[in-house]
Design a protein around this motif. Structure first.
Motif, PDB file in Angstrom:
ATOM      1  N   GLU A 163     -59.955 -24.413  -1.851  1.00  0.00           N
ATOM      2  CA  GLU A 163     -60.750 -23.257  -1.436  1.00  0.00           C
ATOM      3  C   GLU A 163     -59.914 -22.286  -0.610  1.00  0.00           C
ATOM      4  O   GLU A 163     -60.067 -21.065  -0.722  1.00  0.00           O
ATOM      5  CB  GLU A 163     -61.964 -23.729  -0.626  1.00  0.00           C
ATOM      6  CG  GLU A 163     -63.015 -24.460  -1.438  1.00  0.00           C
ATOM      7  CD  GLU A 163     -63.626 -23.568  -2.513  1.00  0.00           C
ATOM      8  OE1 GLU A 163     -63.788 -22.361  -2.262  1.00  0.00           O
ATOM      9  OE2 GLU A 163     -63.922 -24.089  -3.608  1.00  0.00           O
ATOM     10  N   HIS A 168     -56.644 -21.871  -0.909  1.00  0.00           N
ATOM     11  CA  HIS A 168     -55.775 -21.201  -1.889  1.00  0.00           C
ATOM     12  C   HIS A 168     -56.527 -20.065  -2.582  1.00  0.00           C
ATOM     13  O   HIS A 168     -55.987 -18.949  -2.749  1.00  0.00           O
ATOM     14  CB  HIS A 168     -55.278 -22.213  -2.936  1.00  0.00           C
ATOM     15  CG  HIS A 168     -54.155 -23.082  -2.453  1.00  0.00           C
ATOM     16  ND1 HIS A 168     -53.034 -22.568  -1.847  1.00  0.00           N
ATOM     17  CD2 HIS A 168     -53.973 -24.432  -2.512  1.00  0.00           C
ATOM     18  CE1 HIS A 168     -52.211 -23.554  -1.542  1.00  0.00           C
ATOM     19  NE2 HIS A 168     -52.760 -24.699  -1.923  1.00  0.00           N
ATOM     20  N   LYS A 169     -57.766 -20.312  -2.988  1.00  0.00           N
ATOM     21  CA  LYS A 169     -58.560 -19.280  -3.654  1.00  0.00           C
ATOM     22  C   LYS A 169     -58.840 -18.106  -2.725  1.00  0.00           C
ATOM     23  O   LYS A 169     -58.798 -16.942  -3.138  1.00  0.00           O
ATOM     24  CB  LYS A 169     -59.875 -19.890  -4.151  1.00  0.00           C
ATOM     25  CG  LYS A 169     -59.707 -20.879  -5.297  1.00  0.00           C
ATOM     26  CD  LYS A 169     -61.057 -21.437  -5.733  1.00  0.00           C
ATOM     27  CE  LYS A 169     -60.910 -22.413  -6.905  1.00  0.00           C
ATOM     28  NZ  LYS A 169     -62.224 -22.982  -7.317  1.00  0.00           N
ATOM     29  N   PHE A 170     -59.110 -18.409  -1.469  1.00  0.00           N
ATOM     30  CA  PHE A 170     -59.385 -17.340  -0.501  1.00  0.00           C
ATOM     31  C   PHE A 170     -58.165 -16.436  -0.326  1.00  0.00           C
ATOM     32  O   PHE A 170     -58.275 -15.210  -0.302  1.00  0.00           O
ATOM     33  CB  PHE A 170     -59.776 -17.964   0.841  1.00  0.00           C
ATOM     34  CG  PHE A 170     -59.986 -16.963   1.948  1.00  0.00           C
ATOM     35  CD1 PHE A 170     -61.196 -16.289   2.062  1.00  0.00           C
ATOM     36  CD2 PHE A 170     -58.982 -16.698   2.869  1.00  0.00           C
ATOM     37  CE1 PHE A 170     -61.393 -15.367   3.077  1.00  0.00           C
ATOM     38  CE2 PHE A 170     -59.167 -15.781   3.884  1.00  0.00           C
ATOM     39  CZ  PHE A 170     -60.377 -15.106   3.986  1.00  0.00           C
ATOM     40  N   GLN A 208     -54.021 -11.215  -2.744  1.00  0.00           N
ATOM     41  CA  GLN A 208     -53.379 -11.049  -4.046  1.00  0.00           C
ATOM     42  C   GLN A 208     -52.093 -11.871  -4.178  1.00  0.00           C
ATOM     43  O   GLN A 208     -51.070 -11.395  -4.685  1.00  0.00           O
ATOM     44  CB  GLN A 208     -53.080  -9.575  -4.333  1.00  0.00           C
ATOM     45  CG  GLN A 208     -54.301  -8.735  -4.645  1.00  0.00           C
ATOM     46  CD  GLN A 208     -55.127  -8.424  -3.410  1.00  0.00           C
ATOM     47  OE1 GLN A 208     -54.558  -8.044  -2.395  1.00  0.00           O
ATOM     48  NE2 GLN A 208     -56.449  -8.566  -3.498  1.00  0.00           N
ATOM     49  N   ARG A 239     -55.723 -16.039  -2.506  1.00  0.00           N
ATOM     50  CA  ARG A 239     -55.496 -15.315  -3.756  1.00  0.00           C
ATOM     51  C   ARG A 239     -56.418 -14.111  -3.881  1.00  0.00           C
ATOM     52  O   ARG A 239     -55.974 -13.016  -4.269  1.00  0.00           O
ATOM     53  CB  ARG A 239     -55.720 -16.266  -4.945  1.00  0.00           C
ATOM     54  CG  ARG A 239     -55.438 -15.633  -6.317  1.00  0.00           C
ATOM     55  CD  ARG A 239     -55.859 -16.555  -7.434  1.00  0.00           C
ATOM     56  NE  ARG A 239     -57.309 -16.802  -7.380  1.00  0.00           N
ATOM     57  CZ  ARG A 239     -57.936 -17.674  -8.169  1.00  0.00           C
ATOM     58  NH1 ARG A 239     -57.248 -18.408  -9.035  1.00  0.00           N
ATOM     59  NH2 ARG A 239     -59.240 -17.849  -8.060  1.00  0.00           N
ATOM     60  N   GLU A 240     -57.677 -14.276  -3.530  1.00  0.00           N
ATOM     61  CA  GLU A 240     -58.650 -13.199  -3.696  1.00  0.00           C
ATOM     62  C   GLU A 240     -58.490 -12.091  -2.656  1.00  0.00           C
ATOM     63  O   GLU A 240     -58.760 -10.922  -2.949  1.00  0.00           O
ATOM     64  CB  GLU A 240     -60.068 -13.772  -3.609  1.00  0.00           C
ATOM     65  CG  GLU A 240     -60.403 -14.703  -4.778  1.00  0.00           C
ATOM     66  CD  GLU A 240     -61.742 -15.380  -4.587  1.00  0.00           C
ATOM     67  OE1 GLU A 240     -62.380 -15.136  -3.525  1.00  0.00           O
ATOM     68  OE2 GLU A 240     -62.149 -16.161  -5.478  1.00  0.00           O
ATOM     69  N   ASN A 241     -58.039 -12.428  -1.460  1.00  0.00           N
ATOM     70  CA  ASN A 241     -57.985 -11.439  -0.384  1.00  0.00           C
ATOM     71  C   ASN A 241     -56.586 -10.872  -0.152  1.00  0.00           C
ATOM     72  O   ASN A 241     -56.459  -9.765   0.383  1.00  0.00           O
ATOM     73  CB  ASN A 241     -58.501 -12.053   0.920  1.00  0.00           C
ATOM     74  CG  ASN A 241     -59.983 -12.354   0.874  1.00  0.00           C
ATOM     75  OD1 ASN A 241     -60.808 -11.493   1.179  1.00  0.00           O
ATOM     76  ND2 ASN A 241     -60.336 -13.583   0.488  1.00  0.00           N
ATOM     77  N   SER A 257     -50.810 -15.368  -5.865  1.00  0.00           N
ATOM     78  CA  SER A 257     -51.254 -16.395  -6.805  1.00  0.00           C
ATOM     79  C   SER A 257     -51.110 -17.790  -6.199  1.00  0.00           C
ATOM     80  O   SER A 257     -50.308 -18.008  -5.275  1.00  0.00           O
ATOM     81  CB  SER A 257     -50.449 -16.319  -8.099  1.00  0.00           C
ATOM     82  OG  SER A 257     -49.089 -16.643  -7.852  1.00  0.00           O
TER      83      SER A 257
END
Length: 276
Positions: A18, A20-22, A28, A24-26, A30
C-alpha cells in the motif's frame, strides 16, 4: 500474538505494498524504481546495519546487566540499612543528629510517595491506552495497554518501544493505514495527558521537584548511567532537595529545585519585588 505471527507477516507485506502504491500515485515513481532504490540503499547499509545490530546487542546486554546490578544493590542496601544509619550517625556531630533523623524520615516518606505515584501513573496510562485501543478496534488492547503503562516508566524510550509493539500487534487484524494512524493518535493523546496532567499533579507534587529540574536531571542521569540513570534521576533529586532544605547554607538550592511559583511579580524602576 505468537500464534498470529503469519497473519502479522502477511498484513505487514500488504501494508508495504500500500505504501508503494501511495508513492506511485502521488509522486509518479514506479514500484520497480522504488524497489531498485531500496535495494541500492540496502546494499550500501548492510555493513552499517550489522555494526548497529552489534551495538544494539551490546546495549541490551548493558541494560540487562544494569538491571541485575540495581536489584543486587537494592537487596544489599536493605540488608545493611541499619549499618549505613550508624555510619551517618558516627559521621555527623551529635548536636546535628535531630536534623539527620528528620532528613532520613523525610527521605523515606518522599520515596514511598514517589513509588505510589509511579504505580498510580502506570495504572492511569494503562487504562487510558487500553480504552483508546479498544475504541479503534485493536486486538489484545488490555495486554497492550498494560505493556504501555509499564514501559512508560522508562523515560522517552519506553513509550517508543510500546508504540512499536502496538503497531505490530495491530497487524493481526488488518493492514489499514488508518489503524496505525489511530494507534499513533492514541499514544500522542495519552502522552499529552501523562506529561501535562499526571506527571505535574501526581509525581512532581509528591516529590516537590519542578519540571525544569526534573527534565535536566533525567538528561544528566541518562548521559551518566543510561536507562537506569534516567529512572533513578527523580528520586535522587528528591533526596537532594530534602537534604538541601535542611542545611542552611544549601537552602537556596533546595528552593531552586522546588515547584514553588510566586503568585504575583511586581516590577519597579530600580528593583524587583516578589509578592506571594
Amino acid at each position: 500474538m505468537a500464534n498470529d505471527f503469519e497473519t502479522i507477516k502477511k498484513n505487514a507485506n500488504s501494508f508495504i505494498i500500500e505504501i508503494h502504491k501511495f508513492v506511485r500515485e502521488n509522486f509518479q515513481v514506479s514500484i520497480g524504481d522504488q524497489k531498485k532504490y531500496l535495494d541500492s540503499v540496502t546494499k550500501d547499509s548492510v555493513k552499517t546495519g550489522q555494526a548497529k545490530l552489534g551495538s544494539f546487542i551490546i546495549s541490551m546486554s548493558d541494560v540487562l546487566l544494569d538491571s541485575t546490578i540495581i536489584i543486587i544493590y537494592t537487596f544489599l542496601f536493605l540488608i545493611y540499612k541499619e549499618h549505613f544509619k550508624l555510619f551517618l550517625a558516627k559521621l555527623i556531630r551529635k548536636e546535628n543528629h535531630p536534623v539527620l533523623v528528620d532528613i532520613l524520615s523525610q527521605i523515606k516518606v518522599s520515596i514511598n510517595n514517589y513509588i505510589v505515584s509511579l504505580i498510580i501513573e502506570m495504572i492511569v496510562v494503562s487504562v487510558l491506552t487500553s480504552l483508546g485501543l479498544w475504541i479503534i478496534g485493536i486486538k489484545y488492547f488490555i495486554l497492550l495497554g498494560l505493556i504501555t503503562g509499564i514501559l512508560n516508566l522508562i523515560p522517552y524510550i519506553g513509550i517508543l518501544i510500546a508504540g512499536i509493539i502496538t503497531v505490530l500487534a495491530s497487524l493481526t487484524g488488518s493492514a489499514e493505514f488508518s489503524m496505525i494512524l489511530g494507534i499513533l493518535i492514541v499514544n500522542v493523546i495519552v502522552q499529552f495527558i501523562d506529561n501535562n496532567l499526571l506527571v505535574p499533579l501526581i509525581i512532581n507534587s509528591k516529590v516537590e521537584i519542578n519540571a525544569f529540574v526534573s527534565i535536566m536531571g533525567i538528561i544528566i542521569g541518562g548521559a551518566a548511567a543510561g536507562i537506569a540513570g534516567m529512572f533513578l534521576a527523580i528520586p535522587l533529586l528528591a533526596i537532594l532537595k530534602i537534604i538541601f532544605d535542611r542545611i542552611e547554607s544549601l537552602a537556596p538550592w533546595g528552593y531552586l529545585m522546588g515547584n514553588h511559583v510566586p503568585r504575583k511579580f511586581r516590577w519597579r524602576a530600580k528593583k524587583v519585588t516578589i509578592e506571594n
